[in-house]
Enzyme design. Structure first.
Site, PDB file in Angstrom:
ATOM      1  N   ALA A  79      -1.133  -1.054   7.659  1.00 10.00           N
ATOM      2  CA  ALA A  79      -0.920  -2.661   8.163  1.00 10.00           C
ATOM      3  C   ALA A  79      -1.072  -3.085   6.825  1.00 10.00           C
ATOM      4  O   ALA A  79      -2.162  -3.862   7.110  1.00 10.00           O
ATOM      5  CB  ALA A  79      -1.876  -2.401   9.303  1.00 10.00           C
ATOM      6  N   TYR A 121      12.206  -5.437  -5.041  1.00 13.91           N
ATOM      7  CA  TYR A 121      10.646  -6.131  -5.414  1.00 13.91           C
ATOM      8  C   TYR A 121      10.809  -6.484  -6.568  1.00 13.91           C
ATOM      9  O   TYR A 121      10.613  -6.065  -8.175  1.00 13.91           O
ATOM     10  CB  TYR A 121      10.490  -4.478  -5.245  1.00 13.91           C
ATOM     11  CG  TYR A 121      10.414  -3.525  -3.895  1.00 13.91           C
ATOM     12  CD1 TYR A 121      10.507  -4.707  -2.889  1.00 13.91           C
ATOM     13  CD2 TYR A 121       9.948  -2.667  -3.755  1.00 13.91           C
ATOM     14  CE1 TYR A 121      10.308  -3.971  -1.842  1.00 13.91           C
ATOM     15  CE2 TYR A 121      10.031  -2.088  -2.260  1.00 13.91           C
ATOM     16  CZ  TYR A 121      10.096  -2.744  -1.240  1.00 13.91           C
ATOM     17  OH  TYR A 121       9.882  -2.369  -0.409  1.00 13.91           O
ATOM     18  N   SER A 149       4.413   1.064   5.531  1.00 17.24           N
ATOM     19  CA  SER A 149       3.007   0.615   5.683  1.00 17.24           C
ATOM     20  C   SER A 149       2.017   1.119   6.454  1.00 17.24           C
ATOM     21  O   SER A 149       1.620   0.431   8.122  1.00 17.24           O
ATOM     22  CB  SER A 149       3.600  -1.343   6.410  1.00 17.24           C
ATOM     23  OG  SER A 149       2.260  -2.109   6.353  1.00 17.24           O
ATOM     24  N   PRO A 150       1.521   1.973   6.613  1.00 14.46           N
ATOM     25  CA  PRO A 150       1.092   2.866   7.825  1.00 14.46           C
ATOM     26  C   PRO A 150      -0.557   2.405   7.509  1.00 14.46           C
ATOM     27  O   PRO A 150      -1.277   2.745   8.539  1.00 14.46           O
ATOM     28  CB  PRO A 150       0.867   4.478   6.847  1.00 14.46           C
ATOM     29  CG  PRO A 150       1.121   4.746   5.358  1.00 14.46           C
ATOM     30  CD  PRO A 150       2.175   3.222   5.248  1.00 14.46           C
ATOM     31  N   SER A 190      16.823   0.583   7.276  1.00 12.86           N
ATOM     32  CA  SER A 190      15.479  -0.292   8.066  1.00 12.86           C
ATOM     33  C   SER A 190      15.473  -1.011   7.860  1.00 12.86           C
ATOM     34  O   SER A 190      16.349  -1.607   8.280  1.00 12.86           O
ATOM     35  CB  SER A 190      15.064  -0.340   5.632  1.00 12.86           C
ATOM     36  OG  SER A 190      13.707  -0.972   5.938  1.00 12.86           O
ATOM     37  N   LYS A 201     -10.923  -2.548   4.660  1.00  6.87           N
ATOM     38  CA  LYS A 201     -11.391  -3.478   3.873  1.00  6.87           C
ATOM     39  C   LYS A 201     -11.968  -4.786   3.306  1.00  6.87           C
ATOM     40  O   LYS A 201     -12.770  -5.342   3.379  1.00  6.87           O
ATOM     41  CB  LYS A 201     -10.879  -3.344   2.383  1.00  6.87           C
ATOM     42  CG  LYS A 201      -9.486  -4.331   1.733  1.00  6.87           C
ATOM     43  CD  LYS A 201      -8.754  -4.262   1.325  1.00  6.87           C
ATOM     44  CE  LYS A 201      -7.800  -3.073   1.147  1.00  6.87           C
ATOM     45  NZ  LYS A 201      -7.086  -3.709   0.270  1.00  6.87           N
ATOM     46  N   GLY A 205       1.815   2.528  -0.630  1.00  4.88           N
ATOM     47  CA  GLY A 205       1.861   1.684  -1.894  1.00  4.88           C
ATOM     48  C   GLY A 205       1.382   1.757  -2.602  1.00  4.88           C
ATOM     49  O   GLY A 205       0.220   0.524  -2.013  1.00  4.88           O
ATOM     50  N   GLN A 247      -6.358   3.895  -5.937  1.00  9.20           N
ATOM     51  CA  GLN A 247      -5.384   4.273  -4.274  1.00  9.20           C
ATOM     52  C   GLN A 247      -4.368   4.859  -3.917  1.00  9.20           C
ATOM     53  O   GLN A 247      -4.770   6.099  -2.744  1.00  9.20           O
ATOM     54  CB  GLN A 247      -4.802   2.577  -4.122  1.00  9.20           C
ATOM     55  CG  GLN A 247      -5.766   2.078  -3.428  1.00  9.20           C
ATOM     56  CD  GLN A 247      -4.936  -0.098  -3.818  1.00  9.20           C
ATOM     57  OE1 GLN A 247      -3.440   0.537  -4.334  1.00  9.20           O
ATOM     58  NE2 GLN A 247      -5.982  -0.928  -3.140  1.00  9.20           N
TER      59      GLN A 247
END
Length: 335
Positions: free
Chosen positions: A207, A53, A204-205, A149, A214, A281, A287
């Site tokens: 998406a 990352y 990524s709940p 993963s 947004k 994230g 957020q």
């Protein structure tokens, strides 16, 4: 805090996992530290990063931010993606796993990693070598647990078979993509994880932000959004007209319940009994604050029926959609 056991392990984790993918790129270090410190004060104890990352800056930011309270945190990181041009700078060989774990420990400024994921499967290599390396690192005290993963259901079964044959512990966690517009993991990944005792920690709940509501169909994306920043993965995956339309429908449904779209979408993921925690994230402190409402949202049969009316269980919002990073493997041509 409603701490949950991670799969069949005795490890207790918070239901939201702080995802650090933005740290070191869109999120600077002071902001990352404020988010981590706030999460700690609120009782959260699960944080997720990866070796690659943002060229390692994510691990570095996490390490420096938690160094004075290291034992409170369950720190997850990953190996497997290619990290350089060399033949062994990636994959699941003993050589690479040991080298990569040592590098992650250095970046984290830590003596041990709580949870190490195979970030993705090296589909042409056997698992046994990687598992033996992981077992050795656990024996050395450098790892506590491991997981997988982006593994298909049959690979979860195969890793568990191999671990049993090696007389070592099975993985404790599976990290698939899972959200209201991509339910493909419901077919095999989630039930396989449940069957073999792995806790599911989906990423990524929202998406990749599409389910935040947004994005407006036909309008320019907000300037600070992933899409406007040119994020490659959202263009490959969640940036689909069907998903954007569904996000607007979720927005209306959530508003009628008196909750935010963000909270509704995360709460929907957490309601699946296979899920131990959801990775969220944040790019900003605001957020992170917005995610917390998900822990108090109450969903009922009418909400499940609404979600099923948008995307059929086990399917994605777009007919025939396949993530290009994880293509279908079942047609391999003869020479």
């Amino acid at each position: 805090m409603d701490y949950r056991y991670l799969g069949g392990s005795a490890l207790r984790i918070s239901p939201l996992c702080l995802g650090a993918m933005m740290f070191g790129d869109a999120t600077d270090e002071p902001t990352a530290k404020r988010i981590i410190d706030k999460a700690r004060e609120q009782g959260f104890n699960f944080i997720d990063t990866a070796d690659g990352y943002n060229d390692g800056r994510s691990e570095e930011y996490v390490g420096r931010s938690i160094k004075h309270d290291r034992d409170h945190w369950v720190v997850a990181t990953k190996f497997g993606h290619r990290m350089g041009p060399g033949a062994n700078q990636g994959g699941q060989s003993r050589k690479w796993i040991v080298q990569d774990v040592e590098a992650s420990l250095k970046k984290l400024g830590a003596d041990y990693i709580d949870l190490l994921y195979f970030h993705k499967a090296d589909i042409n290599a056997p698992f046994e070598e990687g598992l033996r390396a992981i077992d050795d690192l656990i024996e050395q005290g450098k790892l506590r647990y491991y997981g997988v993963s982006n593994f298909k259901g049959w690979r979860i079964a195969d890793v568990c078979r191999a671990a049993d044959a090696l007389n070592m512990d099975r993985p404790v966690a599976s990290q698939p993509l899972y959200n209201m517009v991509d339910r493909l993991s419901e077919v095999e990944q989630l039930p396989a994880a449940g069957h073999y005792g792995l806790g599911v920690v989906p990423y990524s709940p929202l998406a990749r932000g599409v389910l935040s509501g947004k994005y407006t169909p036909g309008a320019e994306p907000p300037a600070d959004s992933r899409l406007a920043r040119g994020d490659v993965r959202i263009k490959q995956t969640e940036w689909r007209p069907e998903s954007v339309d569904i996000a607007q429908a979720v927005n209306k449904h959530a508003a009628a319940k008196g909750v935010s779209t963000v909270a509704f979408a995360i709460a929907w993921v957490l309601r699946n009994r296979f899920v131990s925690a959801a990775i969220v994230g944040p790019r900003t402190e605001a957020q992170w604050d917005a995610y917390l409402e998900a822990l108090t949202v109450q969903l009922g049969p009418e909400d499940e029926a609404f979600a099923d009316s948008l995307v059929t269980p086990g399917y994605a919002s777009t007919y025939g959609y396949v993530d290009p990073a994880y293509p279908i493997e079942g047609r391999q041509l003869r020479g």
